[in-house]
Every structure is written in structure tokens, then in C-alpha cells.
Design a protein around this motif. Structure first.
Motif, mmCIF file in Angstrom:
data_model
loop_
_atom_site.group_PDB
_atom_site.id
_atom_site.type_symbol
_atom_site.label_atom_id
_atom_site.label_comp_id
_atom_site.label_asym_id
_atom_site.label_seq_id
_atom_site.Cartn_x
_atom_site.Cartn_y
_atom_site.Cartn_z
ATOM 1 N N CYS A 329 0.844 -1.198 0.000
ATOM 2 C CA CYS A 329 0.000 0.000 0.000
ATOM 3 C C CYS A 329 0.875 1.242 0.000
ATOM 4 C CB CYS A 329 -0.912 0.020 1.226
ATOM 5 S SG CYS A 329 -2.088 -1.337 1.297
ATOM 6 N N ARG A 330 0.508 2.222 -0.827
ATOM 7 C CA ARG A 330 1.195 3.502 -0.884
ATOM 8 C C ARG A 330 0.186 4.613 -0.677
ATOM 9 N NH1 ARG A 330 6.173 3.369 -4.048
ATOM 10 N NH2 ARG A 330 6.710 1.207 -4.514
ATOM 11 N N PHE A 331 0.507 5.540 0.214
ATOM 12 C CA PHE A 331 -0.395 6.665 0.459
ATOM 13 C C PHE A 331 0.332 7.754 1.223
ATOM 14 C CE2 PHE A 331 -1.029 3.384 3.688
ATOM 15 C CZ PHE A 331 -0.872 4.066 4.885
ATOM 16 N N SER A 332 -0.275 8.929 1.264
ATOM 17 C CA SER A 332 0.285 10.070 1.992
ATOM 18 C C SER A 332 -0.690 10.507 3.074
ATOM 19 C CB SER A 332 0.551 11.243 1.043
ATOM 20 O OG SER A 332 1.474 10.890 0.044
ATOM 21 N N LEU A 333 -0.133 10.991 4.193
ATOM 22 C CA LEU A 333 -0.928 11.500 5.300
ATOM 23 C C LEU A 333 -0.369 12.842 5.744
ATOM 24 C CD1 LEU A 333 -1.258 8.297 7.558
ATOM 25 C CD2 LEU A 333 -2.904 9.145 5.877
ATOM 26 N N THR A 334 -1.233 13.697 6.271
ATOM 27 C CA THR A 334 -0.771 14.952 6.847
ATOM 28 C C THR A 334 0.007 14.651 8.128
ATOM 29 O OG1 THR A 334 -2.879 15.219 8.009
ATOM 30 C CG2 THR A 334 -2.660 16.302 5.884
ATOM 31 N N SER A 335 0.844 15.590 8.538
ATOM 32 C CA SER A 335 1.690 15.373 9.715
ATOM 33 C C SER A 335 0.840 15.109 10.948
ATOM 34 C CB SER A 335 2.589 16.589 9.952
ATOM 35 O OG SER A 335 1.823 17.741 10.206
ATOM 36 N N GLY A 336 1.343 14.254 11.822
ATOM 37 C CA GLY A 336 0.641 13.912 13.050
ATOM 38 C C GLY A 336 -0.299 12.732 12.929
ATOM 39 N N CYS A 337 -0.519 12.247 11.700
ATOM 40 C CA CYS A 337 -1.404 11.092 11.493
ATOM 41 C C CYS A 337 -0.581 9.808 11.386
ATOM 42 C CB CYS A 337 -2.240 11.291 10.232
ATOM 43 S SG CYS A 337 -3.369 12.689 10.304
ATOM 44 N N PHE A 338 -1.185 8.696 11.766
ATOM 45 C CA PHE A 338 -0.485 7.419 11.840
ATOM 46 C C PHE A 338 -0.947 6.483 10.720
ATOM 47 C CE2 PHE A 338 0.202 9.219 15.920
ATOM 48 C CZ PHE A 338 1.345 8.635 16.449
ATOM 49 N N ALA A 339 0.023 5.906 10.013
ATOM 50 C CA ALA A 339 -0.299 4.971 8.944
ATOM 51 C C ALA A 339 -1.011 3.733 9.478
ATOM 52 C CB ALA A 339 0.983 4.556 8.217
ATOM 53 N N THR A 340 -0.702 3.352 10.713
ATOM 54 C CA THR A 340 -1.363 2.173 11.287
ATOM 55 C C THR A 340 -2.861 2.399 11.481
ATOM 56 O OG1 THR A 340 -0.601 2.966 13.447
ATOM 57 C CG2 THR A 340 0.661 1.194 12.412
ATOM 58 N N ALA A 341 -3.288 3.661 11.615
ATOM 59 C CA ALA A 341 -4.719 3.952 11.706
ATOM 60 C C ALA A 341 -5.424 3.607 10.394
ATOM 61 C CB ALA A 341 -4.949 5.426 12.054
ATOM 62 N N VAL A 342 -4.705 3.748 9.287
ATOM 63 C CA VAL A 342 -5.249 3.365 7.985
ATOM 64 C C VAL A 342 -5.225 1.847 7.828
ATOM 65 C CG1 VAL A 342 -4.947 3.567 5.483
ATOM 66 C CG2 VAL A 342 -4.511 5.546 6.962
ATOM 67 N N MET A 343 -4.087 1.235 8.139
ATOM 68 C CA MET A 343 -3.924 -0.199 7.909
ATOM 69 C C MET A 343 -4.848 -1.040 8.771
ATOM 70 S SD MET A 343 -1.782 -0.213 5.453
ATOM 71 C CE MET A 343 -1.538 -1.985 5.322
ATOM 72 N N ARG A 344 -5.173 -0.574 9.983
ATOM 73 C CA ARG A 344 -6.023 -1.367 10.875
ATOM 74 C C ARG A 344 -7.455 -1.468 10.342
ATOM 75 N NH1 ARG A 344 -9.388 0.795 14.651
ATOM 76 N NH2 ARG A 344 -8.841 -0.723 16.238
ATOM 77 N N GLU A 345 -7.878 -0.504 9.509
ATOM 78 C CA GLU A 345 -9.202 -0.574 8.898
ATOM 79 C C GLU A 345 -9.214 -1.463 7.662
ATOM 80 O OE1 GLU A 345 -12.264 0.567 9.583
ATOM 81 O OE2 GLU A 345 -11.731 1.537 11.479
ATOM 82 N N LEU A 346 -8.005 -1.762 7.162
ATOM 83 C CA LEU A 346 -7.887 -2.576 5.958
ATOM 84 C C LEU A 346 -7.593 -4.032 6.277
ATOM 85 C CD1 LEU A 346 -7.793 -2.423 2.843
ATOM 86 C CD2 LEU A 346 -5.338 -1.946 3.035
ATOM 87 N N LEU A 347 -6.753 -4.250 7.304
ATOM 88 C CA LEU A 347 -6.292 -5.597 7.629
ATOM 89 C C LEU A 347 -6.351 -5.845 9.134
ATOM 90 C CD1 LEU A 347 -2.989 -5.568 5.522
ATOM 91 C CD2 LEU A 347 -5.117 -6.717 4.863
ATOM 92 N N ASN A 348 -6.617 -7.070 9.503
ATOM 93 C CA ASN A 348 -6.438 -7.521 10.879
ATOM 94 C C ASN A 348 -4.978 -7.973 10.979
ATOM 95 O OD1 ASN A 348 -6.560 -8.614 13.419
ATOM 96 N ND2 ASN A 348 -7.880 -10.330 12.841
ATOM 97 N N TYR A 349 -4.089 -6.980 11.193
ATOM 98 C CA TYR A 349 -2.673 -7.273 11.110
ATOM 99 C C TYR A 349 -2.064 -7.613 12.449
ATOM 100 C CZ TYR A 349 -1.730 -2.453 12.696
ATOM 101 O OH TYR A 349 -1.664 -1.295 13.415
ATOM 102 N N GLN A 350 -0.886 -8.201 12.391
ATOM 103 C CA GLN A 350 -0.103 -8.508 13.568
ATOM 104 C C GLN A 350 1.273 -7.894 13.422
ATOM 105 O OE1 GLN A 350 -0.080 -12.743 14.140
ATOM 106 N NE2 GLN A 350 -2.086 -12.766 15.121
ATOM 107 N N VAL A 351 1.815 -7.403 14.542
ATOM 108 C CA VAL A 351 3.168 -6.865 14.590
ATOM 109 C C VAL A 351 3.914 -7.580 15.704
ATOM 110 C CG1 VAL A 351 4.586 -4.818 14.865
ATOM 111 C CG2 VAL A 351 2.319 -4.612 13.850
ATOM 112 N N ALA A 352 4.971 -8.272 15.363
ATOM 113 C CA ALA A 352 5.802 -8.956 16.362
ATOM 114 C C ALA A 352 4.948 -9.801 17.317
ATOM 115 C CB ALA A 352 6.652 -7.955 17.149
ATOM 116 N N GLY A 353 3.979 -10.511 16.761
ATOM 117 C CA GLY A 353 3.147 -11.379 17.587
ATOM 118 C C GLY A 353 2.011 -10.693 18.290
ATOM 119 N N ARG A 354 1.887 -9.360 18.121
ATOM 120 C CA ARG A 354 0.798 -8.641 18.784
ATOM 121 C C ARG A 354 -0.278 -8.281 17.787
ATOM 122 N NH1 ARG A 354 2.630 -3.634 20.523
ATOM 123 N NH2 ARG A 354 4.446 -3.829 19.174
ATOM 124 N N GLU A 355 -1.520 -8.501 18.129
ATOM 125 C CA GLU A 355 -2.628 -8.211 17.247
ATOM 126 C C GLU A 355 -2.984 -6.745 17.318
ATOM 127 O OE1 GLU A 355 -7.073 -9.922 17.052
ATOM 128 O OE2 GLU A 355 -5.500 -11.444 16.982
#
Length: 356
Positions: A329-355
Motif C-alpha cells: 500500500c502507498r499513500f500520503s498523510l498529513t503530519s501527526g497522522c499514523f499509517a497504522t490507523a489506515v492499515m487497521r481498517e484494511l487488515l487484521n494485522y499482527q506486529v511482532a506477535g501482537r494483534e
């Protein structure tokens, strides 16, 4: 409507509400630094002259402060003479600007900073130091691997994300591993210890970011995060300009069009000229505040001023590529916004074993 019921002084990283329901498609992100790429969008061009050396740096698997410290050591200056606009992810490959206050001749070999984890891309000068939060935004390239589940709903979710946006949550990295920064803030406010000066801003930020997330999650759960209630404070898109809701019949359409956003509180002491939410919104926010008096007292004692933050973010220039079980995924966000806020609505992702 979900009832507001905040357990007094209980701070934890409980699951936050989803705007479009929890995604069924599962994946893993951040398997390696190259899976999470960030490029800072400065929003202006350095002028090529002045007392401040501007350095465009690519870092890998380092946090921003580590690079700033390395630059200060190389230039033989105090840490306070090195500035940057925003903190960037550690487990990533990121590009960002730093400034070093060096009036007079510059006889430093900046290329000496190069290492397997730091690469100097360019250097120039500017009249003013780089201040926190001045960059316009960030571009992201995020690779999700080991996709599991049907991808049929992917197009529909992306359309929702790019059309109506996502809740503008602070990402989990704001709170430290397993919420450690949040716990430290609570212990500090309870008088159990006093953090070092350079740690205080991190803990204060975690505390009021957590409050904001709780309020936003409640509004998302009640489907009130992107529609006008009563007594809103609104923010003009692309700025931090805040104005109160009035009887303008076009406000609802402007909100739908993404021209304006609802806002939530970044708690602090009310300053002169601060605007206040009213009516139903004031009741919602006060219900949250009343449940955490110790947290509020700690933020006020630290001298933080009250601010507002948009409840919604809308990613720009969203593109994606799906190849077997890998999604980029490629996208741009204004400063202060988190890419993970976008990805969490797209995928039920895991990071280092954490959901997520």
C-alpha cells in the motif's frame, strides 16, 4: 447508543472501535524494516543559506533521536542544537530532515555519518531551525505479508478508506511497547517517580493521546465520528484552524466532502482565546474527563495547553498492489497522522506477535 461507562483511573490499551467493522483479512506487517517505508514531506524548500545546516537523511532500524545524537556528536555540538520536525518509526526505513545550528563556516565532513543504518542524501542551509510539527506530511509504502482470508472485500474497504476516511487514532507506537509509556505517565502523576526531563514529553503525549483515542473510539462505536452532533468544534482540512459549529446549512455537506473535520480534545489547561465545544459534544467529552481526574491533574500540572485534533483522516494518493499473499500500500498523510490507523481498517494485522 452505547452507554458511556469509563472505569475510573483504569488505563489500558483496550481494543478501539472500527469504522467499518473488524477486517477479516489477516496479515503481518513490519517483518523487516523495508516493509515499512516513510518519507517526510517538508512542504518548503530550504533556502540554501543561513545559520542552520539542513540534512536529508535515510535511516534504517534506528529511531529519530539516535540519528540526532549521532549528528550532534559528529558536529561536536550540544544535543539541543540538532532539531527535527517529527519522530519517525524505528522498525522501518525512513527519510527525514534534520537541522544543526552551525553559524559561520561549515568544515564538517557530513558524509562521515554514513553507516549501514544511516545514509546522508543531501545537505544545504536554511535561515531558521527545523521546528517540531512543521512538515506537511509523510508518504508511506507499507508491505503486508502472509495474507490469510478472502481478498474479495479489499476493494470495497479501500473505497471506504479513501472516500470517507478512517478514525484518526494515535498509533500503538505512541504508547510504547505493551503500553509502557502510558503506565509510566500514570505512575508519574501518582507521585511514584519523576521521569528524566527528556522522557517527560513522551509520557505526557501518551497520556493525552490515550484520552483522545478513548473519546474517538466511543464516537466510532456510536457511529458519531463523522456526523455532526451539537456543539462541535470543526477543523478546516489541511490546517489547524478550528471554528465552532453554527447554523450554516452547508456544514453537513462540507463534512461529507472532506472540506472540514470534527475534532476531539487533546487535554490541557484552557488558554486565552480557546474555543469550547458545547451541548451534546461537551457532555460526551466531560463524561470522559470526569472518570480520570488524576490523569487530567497531571496534564494540567505539566502546563500543557488544550488543543484539538481532527477525528478523521483521509489518506491521499492511495495505491495498492496485490501479489499472491503480499499486499503493498502507498499513500500520503498529513503530519501527526499514523499509517497504522489506515492499515487497521484494511487488515487484521499482527506486529511482532501482537494483534492490532
Amino acid at each position: 447508543m452505547t452507554e458511556l461507562n469509563y472505569p475510573a483511573e483504569h488505563l489500558s490499551l483496550t481494543p478501539l472501535a472500527y469504522a467499518n467493522g473488524r477486517p477479516e483479512l489477516m496479515a503481518i506487517i513490519r517483518q523487516q524494516p523495508a516493509d515499512f517505508r516513510v518519507e517526510e514531506i517538508l512542504g518548503f524548500e530550504p533556502e540554501g543559506e543561513g545559520e542552520h545546516v539542513f540534512l536529508w537523511v535515510e535511516k534504517t532500524a534506528l529511531n529519530t533521536q539516535q540519528v540526532a545524537d549521532a549528528l550532534a556528536k559528529l558536529a561536536n555540538v550540544a544535543a539541543r542544537q540538532v532539531s527535527f520536525s517529527g519522530m519517525k518509526d524505528k522498525n522501518a526505513i525512513t527519510r527525514q530532515w534534520f537541522s544543526v545550528h552551525l553559524p559561520g563556516a561549515d568544515n564538517i565532513d557530513w558524509q562521515a555519518i554514513n553507516s549501514p543504518q544511516i545514509k546522508l542524501l543531501t545537505s544545504t542551509r536554511h535561515l531558521r531551525k527545523l521546528r517540531r510539527g512543521v512538515h506537511r506530511g509523510n508518504r508511506f509504502v507499507i508491505t503486508a505479508r502472509n495474507l490469510q482470508g478472502a481478498t474479495d472485500s479489499l476493494t470495497q474497504r479501500i473505497a471506504a478508506i479513501t472516500g470517507t476516511g478512517v478514525p484518526n487514532y494515535f498509533g500503538e507506537q505512541r504508547f510504547g511497547f505493551d503500553g509502557a509509556n502510558l503506565r509510566k505517565a500514570q505512575q508519574w502523576f501518582a507521585g511514584e517517580f519523576k521521569p528524566k526531563r527528556h522522557q517527560q514529553g513522551i509520557y505526557l503525549s501518551a497520556a493525552r493521546s490515550w484520552l483522545f483515542n478513548q473519546l474517538l473510539s466511543q464516537r466510532v462505536a456510536n457511529q458519531q465520528w463523522n456526523k455532526l452532533l451539537g456543539g462541535e468544534l470543526l477543523m478546516l482540512a489541511g490546517s489547524h484552524s478550528v471554528f465552532p459549529q453554527d447554523d450554516d446549512p452547508e456544514l453537513a455537506q462540507r463534512l461529507l466532502d472532506g472540506d472540514i473535520h470534527l475534532t476531539g480534545p487533546l487535554y490541557g489547561k484552557p488558554g486565552q482565546g480557546n474555543k469550547h465545544c458545547q451541548q451534546q459534544v461537551a457532555v460526551l467529552e466531560q463524561a470522559l474527563f470526569d472518570s480520570y481526574p488524576q490523569l487530567l491533574a497531571g496534564l494540567e500540572k505539566a502546563g500543557l495547553k488544550a488543543e484539538r485534533r481532527a477525528l478523521r483522516l483521509i489518506p491521499e494518493n492511495f495505491e495498492y498492489q496485490l501479489d499472491a499473499d503480499v499486499l503493498e500500500c502507498r499513500f500520503s498523510l498529513t503530519s501527526g497522522c499514523f499509517a497504522t490507523a489506515v492499515m487497521r481498517e484494511l487488515l487484521n494485522y499482527q506486529v511482532a506477535g501482537r494483534e492490532a
